[in-house]
Design an enzyme around this catalytic site. Structure first.
Site, PDB file in Angstrom:
ATOM      1  N   ASP A 153       1.133  -1.145   0.005  1.00 33.06           N
ATOM      2  CA  ASP A 153      -0.253  -0.158  -0.439  1.00 33.06           C
ATOM      3  C   ASP A 153       0.655   1.280   0.007  1.00 33.06           C
ATOM      4  O   ASP A 153       1.776   1.858  -0.960  1.00 33.06           O
ATOM      5  CB  ASP A 153      -1.303  -0.121   1.447  1.00 33.06           C
ATOM      6  CG  ASP A 153      -1.885   0.976   1.501  1.00 33.06           C
ATOM      7  OD1 ASP A 153      -2.085   1.513   0.272  1.00 33.06           O
ATOM      8  OD2 ASP A 153      -2.927   1.351   2.237  1.00 33.06           O
TER       9      ASP A 153
ATOM     10  N   ASP B 285      -7.318  -8.682   6.396  1.00 34.00           N
ATOM     11  CA  ASP B 285      -8.298  -8.607   7.098  1.00 34.00           C
ATOM     12  C   ASP B 285      -8.939  -7.093   7.266  1.00 34.00           C
ATOM     13  O   ASP B 285      -8.039  -6.206   7.178  1.00 34.00           O
ATOM     14  CB  ASP B 285      -7.879  -9.347   8.066  1.00 34.00           C
ATOM     15  CG  ASP B 285      -7.068  -7.748   9.621  1.00 34.00           C
ATOM     16  OD1 ASP B 285      -6.019  -7.233   8.185  1.00 34.00           O
ATOM     17  OD2 ASP B 285      -7.182  -7.621  10.190  1.00 34.00           O
TER      18      ASP B 285
END
Ligand code: IMP
Ligand code: MG
Length: 184
Positions: A107, A163
């Site tokens: 990211d 998650d």
């Protein structure tokens, strides 16, 4: 946090089980070639990469050494704090080894940068990174991963090990999490 039924909380499936399986097999061929003359330490970044890792190592021919590390996570947030902590260290002695770090997603790129620096400081022979997903709009090119499974836009995704607040890791596909789950 408004977690309901796992399937209900997904707005869109980005990659199905079949697509994932095919792509992981392709990555296995590439990595088998890359490491055909060495026995790399293949390090899983817990917990997100665990599902990808288990599939990927079984697609790699030749010897590999397993390792599992843990770094500080996002907790209940969906953006990176930029501060990385090593919570579980490598078991293998890194010096003069070929290292392959396996991540779920790149990211901001801070996690992989931190791990690369750490491993070079410990005198690894080589350090390469692979992330299953690549949020390519969210980091500078120099923070990019060496290998990745799929590029994705800047959306919060879950499943296949990824998650939100510990949930959704067991979904067998990659899905976009509905904003209503984490926004009020
Ligand atoms: P980076 O240091 O910003 O590159 O973040 C990498 C870590 O952020 C990953 O290992 C994930 O744990 C987490 N992360 C980033 N984006 C997502 C996402 O869309 N879903 C779930 N976890 C994410
Ligand atoms: Mg992670």
């Amino acid at each position: 946090m408004n977690i309901t039924n796992a399937e209900n909380d997904i707005s869109e499936i980005l990659f199905t089980e079949e697509q994932i399986k095919k792509r992981v097999a392709e990555l296995g061929v590439i990595l088998s070639e890359e490491y055909k003359d060495s026995c790399p330490v293949v390090a899983c970044v817990l917990k997100g990469a665990s599902v990808f890792y288990a599939d990927l190592v079984r697609e790699m021919k030749g010897h590999v050494l397993f390792d599992f590390i843990s770094v500080s996570s996002y907790g209940l947030k969906t953006t990176s704090s930029g501060v990385i902590n090593l919570r579980k260290d490598f078991d293998n002695d890194i010096k003069d080894k070929d290292l392959l770090i396996v991540e779920d997603i790149v990211d901001s790129g801070f996690t992989l940068k931190y791990l690369k620096n750490l491993l070079y400081a410990r005198k690894a022979k080589s350090v390469k990174t692979i992330a299953f997903l690549n949020k390519f709009e969210c980091h500078a090119p120099e923070l990019d991963t060496d290998y990745y499974g799929f590029k994705i836009p800047n959306e919060f995704v879950v499943g296949y090990g990824l998650d939100y607040a510990g949930y959704y890791r067991n979904l067998p596909y990659i899905g976009v999490l509905k904003r209503s789950v984490y926004e009020n």
